[in-house]
Design an enzyme around this catalytic site. Structure first.
Site, PDB file in Angstrom:
ATOM      1  CB  SER A  27       3.285  -6.990  11.442  1.00 14.07           C
ATOM      2  OG  SER A  27       4.512  -7.152  10.797  1.00 14.07           O
ATOM      3  CD  GLN A  28       6.302  -2.256  10.324  1.00 10.44           C
ATOM      4  OE1 GLN A  28       7.055  -1.497  10.930  1.00 10.44           O
ATOM      5  NE2 GLN A  28       6.745  -3.117   9.425  1.00 10.44           N
ATOM      6  CD  GLU A  83      -7.391  -3.192   6.371  1.00  7.95           C
ATOM      7  OE1 GLU A  83      -6.441  -2.616   5.811  1.00  7.95           O
ATOM      8  OE2 GLU A  83      -7.266  -4.255   7.002  1.00  7.95           O
ATOM      9  CG  HIS A 107       1.369   2.480   3.802  1.00  9.08           C
ATOM     10  ND1 HIS A 107       2.080   2.868   2.685  1.00  9.08           N
ATOM     11  CD2 HIS A 107       0.244   1.874   3.344  1.00  9.08           C
ATOM     12  CE1 HIS A 107       1.407   2.511   1.602  1.00  9.08           C
ATOM     13  NE2 HIS A 107       0.287   1.915   1.974  1.00  9.08           N
TER      14      HIS A 107
HETATM   15  N1  NDP Z   1       3.120  -5.417   8.095  1.00 17.44           N
HETATM   16  C1  NDP Z   1       4.244  -4.744   7.835  1.00 17.44           C
HETATM   17  O1  NDP Z   1       5.332  -5.264   7.998  1.00 17.44           O
HETATM   18  C2  NDP Z   1       4.212  -3.327   7.363  1.00 17.44           C
HETATM   19  C3  NDP Z   1       3.142  -2.523   7.654  1.00 17.44           C
HETATM   20  N2  NDP Z   1       3.217  -1.180   7.407  1.00 17.44           N
HETATM   21  C4  NDP Z   1       2.127  -0.324   7.837  1.00 17.44           C
HETATM   22  O2  NDP Z   1       2.022  -0.423   9.266  1.00 17.44           O
HETATM   23  C5  NDP Z   1       0.663  -0.233   9.648  1.00 17.44           C
HETATM   24  C6  NDP Z   1       0.241  -1.404  10.539  1.00 17.44           C
HETATM   25  O3  NDP Z   1       0.205  -2.576   9.750  1.00 17.44           O
HETATM   26  P1  NDP Z   1       0.487  -4.027  10.368  1.00 17.44           P
HETATM   27  O4  NDP Z   1       1.567  -3.934  11.396  1.00 17.44           O
HETATM   28  O5  NDP Z   1       0.653  -4.950   9.211  1.00 17.44           O
HETATM   29  O6  NDP Z   1      -0.889  -4.334  11.112  1.00 17.44           O
HETATM   30  P2  NDP Z   1      -1.330  -5.680  11.847  1.00 17.44           P
HETATM   31  O7  NDP Z   1      -2.554  -6.184  11.166  1.00 17.44           O
HETATM   32  O8  NDP Z   1      -0.174  -6.606  11.983  1.00 17.44           O
HETATM   33  O9  NDP Z   1      -1.690  -5.179  13.326  1.00 17.44           O
HETATM   34  C7  NDP Z   1      -2.758  -4.352  13.547  1.00 17.44           C
HETATM   35  C8  NDP Z   1      -2.902  -4.042  15.021  1.00 17.44           C
HETATM   36  O10 NDP Z   1      -4.004  -3.151  15.153  1.00 17.44           O
HETATM   37  C9  NDP Z   1      -4.884  -3.670  16.137  1.00 17.44           C
HETATM   38  N3  NDP Z   1      -6.239  -3.255  15.813  1.00 17.44           N
HETATM   39  C10 NDP Z   1      -6.986  -3.602  14.749  1.00 17.44           C
HETATM   40  N4  NDP Z   1      -8.192  -2.994  14.777  1.00 17.44           N
HETATM   41  C11 NDP Z   1      -8.185  -2.247  15.912  1.00 17.44           C
HETATM   42  C12 NDP Z   1      -9.155  -1.404  16.513  1.00 17.44           C
HETATM   43  N5  NDP Z   1     -10.347  -1.216  15.955  1.00 17.44           N
HETATM   44  N6  NDP Z   1      -8.818  -0.801  17.665  1.00 17.44           N
HETATM   45  C13 NDP Z   1      -7.627  -1.007  18.254  1.00 17.44           C
HETATM   46  N7  NDP Z   1      -6.661  -1.795  17.725  1.00 17.44           N
HETATM   47  C14 NDP Z   1      -6.952  -2.423  16.579  1.00 17.44           C
HETATM   48  C15 NDP Z   1      -4.700  -5.175  16.081  1.00 17.44           C
HETATM   49  O11 NDP Z   1      -5.139  -5.731  17.309  1.00 17.44           O
HETATM   50  P3  NDP Z   1      -5.979  -7.127  17.429  1.00 17.44           P
HETATM   51  O12 NDP Z   1      -4.977  -8.184  17.791  1.00 17.44           O
HETATM   52  O13 NDP Z   1      -6.931  -6.844  18.520  1.00 17.44           O
HETATM   53  O14 NDP Z   1      -6.628  -7.362  16.084  1.00 17.44           O
HETATM   54  C16 NDP Z   1      -3.201  -5.246  15.890  1.00 17.44           C
HETATM   55  O15 NDP Z   1      -2.535  -5.085  17.114  1.00 17.44           O
HETATM   56  C17 NDP Z   1      -0.128  -0.086   8.361  1.00 17.44           C
HETATM   57  O16 NDP Z   1      -0.219   1.280   8.089  1.00 17.44           O
HETATM   58  C18 NDP Z   1       0.769  -0.761   7.319  1.00 17.44           C
HETATM   59  O17 NDP Z   1       0.590  -0.287   5.999  1.00 17.44           O
HETATM   60  C19 NDP Z   1       4.328  -0.582   6.872  1.00 17.44           C
HETATM   61  C20 NDP Z   1       5.412  -1.341   6.560  1.00 17.44           C
HETATM   62  C21 NDP Z   1       5.390  -2.784   6.670  1.00 17.44           C
END
Ligand code: NDP
Ligand SMILES: CC[C@](O)(C(C)=O)C(=O)O
Length: 337
Positions: A27-28, A83, A107
């Protein structure tokens, strides 16, 4: 009033020419990577092989493994689920976090709750848009911007503030305004907002309203329009001009509800519950519980997710939205996870 920072007063020089690694393309991640790239910054995405990796490639972004991206970058923004950040940081990012680099977050959870402890010789700061990533991207493309917060945890190079402001401008948040905070304030208020009001309180209110009408024998479709669909239209008015604009547009009868019936629903007891939630967040109880839930394979999260998806309001809503092509158009811009 607190000082807000807008585009015209931010100099991007500190960040120009530096390589920015966006770790995660969800998402971000996709919003930051694409907005920064289109703002003229040098971006590499680091993510594991899979859906996000393929999406980044399709979007034309330079995409590598997390370790490769972290190794070549000057600024490393961690946009993984909170997490999972600790494990990925320790295995794939920390080894490449050499003197003078910058470590970023959107965050403050992992820094504030002591899950990640970076070395003292790097900058550590956050830039947190106050909105979902898909809207950070959509608004940027529309020439607007989701406001954001920034906070400095460590300023090893003396450049952390300039870097944070330039980054905030690059993702479009300085169009809406950037406000300085601390990791502690951002973490607590963000968790409180999402848990008690935005993603917890609001959905609980909508479901309770829907169930009350349906259990009293009214049509589920009508209940959906009344409690969920129309809520968006009412919130749009508040978003555009505050409660005053909402009150101007609704009937005087509806406005009476704002003054008299609303307080019968959100009673002083609800505020006491909010204070209890805030206390759990402040003293770490909430974080401890969420970390444990993840360490034990997310049993409650998985159960609640399934129950939520099967709730009648979701089944009815899916059918009704399928008949509204204008909403479908909006949905195409959002990658449903
Ligand atoms: N969602 C939001 O709008 C907001 C989020 N935040 C913060 O932004 C940060 C990201 O959140 P968000 O965007 O929701 O996250 P998402 O769950 O949307 O995305 C997570 C990303 O991380 C990747 N990922 C997960 N596990 C691993 C791993 N072990 N190794 C490599 N890549 C991995 C996923 O890839 P894959 O497709 O392979 O799973 C995906 O691309 C957090 O700190 C959140 O608190 C802050 C403001 C708003
Ligand atoms: C409201 C949810 C949020 O805190 C956000 C979009 O800011 C999140 O973590 O997704």
């Amino acid at each position: 009033m607190a000082k807000m920072y807008y585009e015209n007063e931010i100099n991007e020089a500190a960040l120009k020419g530096k390589k920015i690694a966006i770790i995660g393309y969800g998402s971000q991640g996709h919003a930051h990577a694409l907005n920064l790239k289109e703002s003229g910054f040098d971006v590499v995405v680091g993510v594991r092989p899979g859906k996000s990796f393929d999406q980044a490639k399709e979007d034309g972004v330079d995409v590598k493994t997390v370790a490769e991206a972290a190794a070549e970058a000057d600024v490393i923004q961690i946009l993984l689920p909170d997490e999972r950040q600790k494990a990925v940081y320790e295995a794939e990012i920390a080894p490449h976090l050499t003197t003078g680099k910058a470590l970023m977050f959107a965050h403050g959870f992992n820094i504030h709750f002591g899950q990640i402890v970076p070395p003292a010789d790097v900058d550590v700061f956050l830039v947190a848009p106050k909105g979902p990533g898909h809207l950070v991207r959509r608004q940027f493309q529309e020439g607007a911007g989701v406001p954001g917060l920034f906070a400095i945890h460590q300023d090893a190079t003396g450049q952390a503030r300039d870097l944070a402001l330039a980054y905030g401008k690059g993702i479009g948040s300085a169009r809406g305004g950037l406000l300085e905070t601390t990791f502690a304030e951002e973490t607590v208020t963000d968790l409180f907002g999402e848990q008690a009001v935005l993603c917890g309180g609001a959905t609980a209110l909508v479901k309770a309203g829907f169930e009350t009408l349906v259990e009293a024998g009214y049509q589920p479709e009508l209940a959906y329009f009344e409690t969920l669909h129309e809520l968006k239209l009412i919130v749009d008015l508040m978003f555009e001009g505050g409660m005053e604009t909402m009150r101007y547009s609704v009937s005087d009868t509806a406005e009476w509800g704002d003054y008299v019936t609303g307080p019968r629903i959100v009673t002083p007891e609800v505020k006491e519950n909010m204070k209890a939630v805030l206390k759990d967040i402040q003293d770490g109880t909430f974080a401890k519980d969420w970390i444990k839930e993840n360490e034990t394979g997310r049993p409650r999260y998985t159960q609640y997710k399934e129950e939520g998806a099967n709730h009648q309001i979701e089944e009815v809503g899916r059918k009704l939205r399928a008949m509204m092509p204008f909403i479908q158009e909006g949905k195409k811009k959002v990658v449903i996870k």
